[in-house]
Design a protein around this motif. Sequence first.
Motif, short mmCIF file in Angstrom:
data_model
loop_
_atom_site.label_atom_id
_atom_site.label_comp_id
_atom_site.label_asym_id
_atom_site.label_seq_id
_atom_site.Cartn_x
_atom_site.Cartn_y
_atom_site.Cartn_z
N MET A 1 -8.16 1.45 2.20
CA MET A 1 -7.28 2.03 1.17
C MET A 1 -7.67 3.48 0.89
O MET A 1 -6.82 4.36 0.79
CB MET A 1 -7.39 1.24 -0.14
N VAL A 2 -8.97 3.71 0.76
CA VAL A 2 -9.46 5.07 0.52
C VAL A 2 -9.06 5.96 1.69
O VAL A 2 -8.50 7.05 1.51
CB VAL A 2 -10.99 5.07 0.34
N PHE A 3 -9.32 5.46 2.88
CA PHE A 3 -9.03 6.24 4.08
C PHE A 3 -7.53 6.55 4.16
O PHE A 3 -7.13 7.69 4.45
CB PHE A 3 -9.50 5.48 5.31
N ALA A 4 -6.72 5.53 3.88
CA ALA A 4 -5.27 5.73 3.93
C ALA A 4 -4.84 6.81 2.95
O ALA A 4 -4.00 7.67 3.26
CB ALA A 4 -4.54 4.42 3.63
N ALA B 1 -2.81 12.31 2.09
CA ALA B 1 -2.93 13.65 1.49
C ALA B 1 -2.96 14.70 2.58
O ALA B 1 -2.34 15.77 2.46
CB ALA B 1 -4.20 13.71 0.65
N PHE B 2 -3.68 14.42 3.66
CA PHE B 2 -3.77 15.37 4.76
C PHE B 2 -2.39 15.59 5.39
O PHE B 2 -1.94 16.71 5.57
CB PHE B 2 -4.78 14.83 5.77
N LEU B 3 -1.71 14.47 5.68
CA LEU B 3 -0.39 14.58 6.31
C LEU B 3 0.63 15.23 5.38
O LEU B 3 1.59 15.85 5.84
CB LEU B 3 0.10 13.20 6.74
N ALA B 4 0.39 15.10 4.07
CA ALA B 4 1.34 15.66 3.10
C ALA B 4 1.57 17.15 3.35
O ALA B 4 2.64 17.67 3.07
CB ALA B 4 0.85 15.43 1.67
N PHE B 5 0.55 17.83 3.89
CA PHE B 5 0.67 19.26 4.16
C PHE B 5 1.25 19.56 5.54
O PHE B 5 1.38 20.71 5.92
CB PHE B 5 -0.69 19.94 4.01
N ILE C 1 3.52 10.25 -6.26
CA ILE C 1 3.44 8.84 -5.86
C ILE C 1 2.00 8.33 -5.75
O ILE C 1 1.75 7.14 -5.93
CB ILE C 1 4.23 8.61 -4.55
N LEU C 2 1.03 9.19 -5.45
CA LEU C 2 -0.34 8.68 -5.27
C LEU C 2 -0.90 8.02 -6.53
O LEU C 2 -1.51 6.94 -6.43
CB LEU C 2 -1.28 9.79 -4.77
N PRO C 3 -0.74 8.61 -7.71
CA PRO C 3 -1.23 7.89 -8.90
C PRO C 3 -0.59 6.50 -9.01
O PRO C 3 -1.25 5.54 -9.46
CB PRO C 3 -0.83 8.79 -10.06
N LEU D 1 -8.29 11.72 -7.79
CA LEU D 1 -9.05 12.77 -7.10
C LEU D 1 -8.19 13.44 -6.03
O LEU D 1 -8.10 14.67 -5.95
CB LEU D 1 -10.29 12.15 -6.46
N ILE D 2 -7.53 12.61 -5.22
CA ILE D 2 -6.73 13.17 -4.13
C ILE D 2 -5.52 13.92 -4.70
O ILE D 2 -5.14 14.98 -4.20
CB ILE D 2 -6.27 12.04 -3.18
N THR D 3 -4.94 13.37 -5.76
CA THR D 3 -3.83 14.08 -6.42
C THR D 3 -4.28 15.45 -6.88
O THR D 3 -3.57 16.45 -6.71
CB THR D 3 -3.32 13.26 -7.62
N SER D 4 -5.50 15.51 -7.45
CA SER D 4 -6.01 16.80 -7.93
C SER D 4 -6.15 17.78 -6.76
O SER D 4 -5.82 18.97 -6.90
CB SER D 4 -7.37 16.63 -8.60
#
Lengths: 207, 342, 631, 106
Positions: free
Chosen positions: C292-295, C300-304, C267-269, C209-212
């Motif tokens: 884990m979900v929160f992390a 994902a947020f920090l990725a940007f 890397i997330l998958p 989901l987050i990867t998407s």
Amino acid sequence: MSHGADTAELASAPSGPFHEATAAENNKLGIWVWLASDCALFAALIATYLTLHNSVQHAPTAAQLFDLRLTATATFVLLLSSMSMGIGVEALQRNDVPGMRRWLWLTVALGAVFVGMQAFEFTTYWHHGLTLSASDFGASFYTLVGFHGLHVSFGVAWILSLLIFSYRRPITAADAWRFEAASLYWYFVDVVWVVIFTVVYLMGKVG
Amino acid sequence: MTRRIRSKALACVGMLAAVALGACARHPQSVFRPAGPVARMELGLMATSLWIMIGVFVVVAGALLYVIARFRERKGQEGIPPQVEGSHILEVLWTGIPIILVALLTVLTVRTTFALAKPPASSQHPLQITVVGHQWWWEFKYPQYGIVTADTMHIPVNRKIELSLQSADVLHSFWIPALGGKEDTVPGQTNLLWLEATRTGTFPGQCAEFCGTSHSLMRMYAVSQSPTAFSTWVHGMQHPNSAPKTKLAKQGMQIFATNCALCHSIGGTPFTKGTLGPNLTGLGNRRVIVGGALQNNTQDIIYWVHDAQHIMPDTIMPNFSTLLTPSQLQAVAAYLEGLKRG
Amino acid sequence: MAAISERMPRVRSEAGNPALANIWSWMTTVDHKRIGILYLFSAMLFFLLGGTEAFLMRLQLMRPDNTLISQTLFNQLFTMHGVTMIFLAVMPLSIGFINYMVPLMIGARDVAFPRLNALSFWLFLARGLMLNSSWLLGQAPNAGWYNYAPINTGGVFNPGIGIDFYVLGLQIAGIGTLLGGVNFLVTILNMRAPGMSLMRAPMFVWTALITSILIVFAFPPFTINLVLLMMDRLYHTGFFSATRGGNVLLWQQLFWIFGHPEVYILILPAFGIISEVIPTFSRKVLFGYSSMVFATVVIAFLAFMVWSHHMFTVGFGAVVNSVFAATSMAIAVPTGVKIFNWIATMWGGRLRFTTAMLYAVGFLFTFVIGGISGVMLAVPPADYQYNDSYFLVAHIHYVLVGGALFALFAAAYYWVPKITGRLLSEKIGKWNFWLVMIGFNAAFFPMHFLGLYGMPRRVATYPPGLGLASLNLLSTVGVFVLTIGVLLFLYNLQYSRRHGAPAGSDPWDARTLEWSIPSPPPDYNFTKVPLVRGRDPLWVEKRIGDGTVPAAEMEEAHHGDGHHPQGAIHMPSPSALPLVITGGLLLAAYSALYKSDLTAILGILVAFYGVFRWMYDGDPGFHVVPKEGAR
Amino acid sequence: MSGALKTAGHAPAPVSGHSGGQHLHLVVAGLLAVLTIGAFGAVWGGLLSGAALFPVLAFLAVAQITLQLLFYMRLRWDRRLFTMLFLGGVVLAVLIDLATKSMLVR
């Protein structure tokens, strides 16, 4: 060292029968994801424009070229088209297919007028010496505004295809989402135009 | 940077140096043997972060090895182990401790980042050098002395150097590890970099940003000299001895005028127009040519002029194999080798 | 539980050669499982191609002043190696597993948009073929995988058509990947089985989901970047030309706004896979699921927020560098939480060291090293020394090979039995793992030191005087060992197709829904839509139920045709439209390459015809009645 | 997690139930026209200049966009998930533009 619950406590059944997501629901979410993603697309174009719009080289500048009367007219045309789109979709909700068609034809016409005005604007600027390769202001302006124009053109084609569809087949409740999806896209294109109108034209006129 | 932190950093460097010791002499382009304060500060921060991270690794790997050894399935085990959903205390702990470590490292990082970006006081009379990256050679201009040279940058020891980094074509990155970290040369902008050598020596470096076909060959040297030796070099470059001394060299000069002077300039001669290629003033005194790809001798000079495209594919320097006869090449080489500093 | 899946006609026309019909059925399939297999298979071929390129580079770097491979070729090799591994191998391998497994794990019969899914795949394949056809049509891209301006703008800096393949190939890729992102976002948000709230979704689903989301938001800037570059190359605009008032750094800026999230798309998958494999082979639930979900969300947020740490040396100044250093280092915190949670999951468990688990544990070791060097790289003053050196090459390979690829190997050993119905050989698997592990570390650990000894990346050769020879030789030897390990994996796949033990539906005593149905699963996945009664639905039923997942009570289904036989499952029809659209776009892309306007317009028209035909052809689908007793 | 994210389970609605009627479309269109005229007037009529202009224009644009999103695009009544997704896109867009402008333009 256990917090939360043991797995067993988590086990509970949802109440009521399960409703599978319909094509309409999936499509609507899909459209919204796409629009959110399009924000990032225009963000990159606007970033490019903001970075390069002062690089005018020997070509004409924004303040010299822009005719706000033309742009304001175009803005109103697009604004009206949003309204006619909205009323058209609403007519469909009342099962008033002929009414829907009338309003959608108006939307298509307004959209086409907008694209036409943009084509006129671009050719005018081009003749004044603002070509793609003349300056980076020109390049980033044409790319940003042209990209929006392509979006409008695609929207016109989309609504046209819906109109053709509506003449060829009876429209059922299951088809309504097709119209709603196109309307969401159309409003979004208008929203983007508000940004472009402000950032490119208004700010460009004052420099 | 306070004295205490600096001494701590130095201690870290010492420990790290112990690891890499012995290796240094064999690795002239290594970051492990800094020749100046910038490289030392950077190495200090590298060491600090490395030690923090080694601590993390030891904890993680230790826990992992323990778990692997202790909890591997053994014969005859039945049933499933107790199911643990989580633990607030542990989760807070291993969120909190990394936050502290990262915060610590951030503070150290930001201080050093700003310290390195601070220009030296003008009272320190920094030596100004304009570095221009070309495909694929380095040009060094000394505006205070009116000197232009290539491949080898001469600097006086214990004096701040202010480098203005520019590019003539594409992105390059200026990197002499012993003096300090790299900074890119970006077309259309000038980046500033301050370095200093606190010991004499010759320090190799090279372009670190991919810049086209022959990127691998874009090498250079920094020569750190005593102030007097540097002054001598400057004087020699300002008053070069460029007149051809032999008949062959005179003939070479003629050939140079028609074939080479369009791109190359030589101090003390009428050849001052060429800027596309390296300035050749005092070439005869240089140790290497073509950034170190070739030695400075007759054979290699001829090889280069004859076959530049083979040695450095796609360089702007054309092959003169069809334009010059072998005897003409000999003459050019004789002329170039005779170009000495004053 | 029968391991036989019901076969049904996939193609409407039954006439003709059965072999051709079979190929046609694969080409027109809209089944997420078949598309998943297509992704995995093609990505594996591209992986071998990228591996070959790496192998050739290591041969050239084996000794100083080597002349085996010319600089011109070497530059193309490292560019294509990067592009291939990132866009054609690792990302599609992840997407392949997401495609196959996510609908099964959420209890869905297919993805939200099955035909769109097929289109994404064909566009991916088209990009792969287009990019690699450059080898045959003159010149491959040669400016590195991030293709910095101005060396990418053509003219004197880069004559030749190599970069055009990059621009057009990746543009097609962008569309396909974006559509895939939209598809999986909608699938995961809308199509979960009853009872599966998001906080009960398996971690792999969460990471998908987050990867998407990352794909949906990160790809557009790259698309625009490629458009600008194409304009520079085709219409002589000067976006990236400093001499004409453009900005060279604009490319880097837009590239890394995309490029850093892209790293997390890769890397997330992998994190998701590890979060499935470790609990299964520890016989425990995942420790700290919520954190884990929160992390994952925080990452994902920090990725940007960190893109500029790729540009510490371009001269943005101390303020920008400090800000991006802080955000970059912050990523270590959620990543650390994940690592510790995985270890805590194993703590107190009963660990079975199957090959999948070995790869998961190997991942923990190598990925921690990659993470550590990542934090070190986030320190700007240190990065001034590391940047663009072999230290960085070591770091990215520890993250992408020791991280992503190890996880993908774990996924293969874990999930291939579900896909093929046969277990992979554990004996060959152990050899495979140890050779890969040893070879990988021998190849890439020395690169840290090569970088610190002053070896820049992307050099085709190095002089003997710098003392880089022995470590380079070691690295090349490591790649030999690594290659043998990878080849053993291929052999294992082939060997186990014949000789592998039947997997049954649940060979690992696992926890999630995909293990509650036969291997390989029937076309419709679930005979009855499962009812989810907890996190790890199958594990819950094994512990408090009878070990089978109950069926959900269904609302009256309503489909357009109104005809819905009792107990039948509605399936979407196969479609050739994705192929038509892909063909149109491919034609347009090659036309742009060879500046043929007429065929370019034709290609675009074909693609548009496909799109509008698609929108209104109203697929009625067909119905399948599962055999009695199957579940 | 919010209710909007929880499940797909809500009543099927071919077109979202609420949209406020034809009347609302006209009212919103009127408001949008007024705002556009305001922005146009501020620049062309030279009512404002220099530093004051930017925040005013930004405010007018944001107001227009918000009206469109809430009422035309029906975010006012639809799943909150849509709002969150779109806001995500907008926030990212603003971040990209501000960062790029401040980093690249000097």
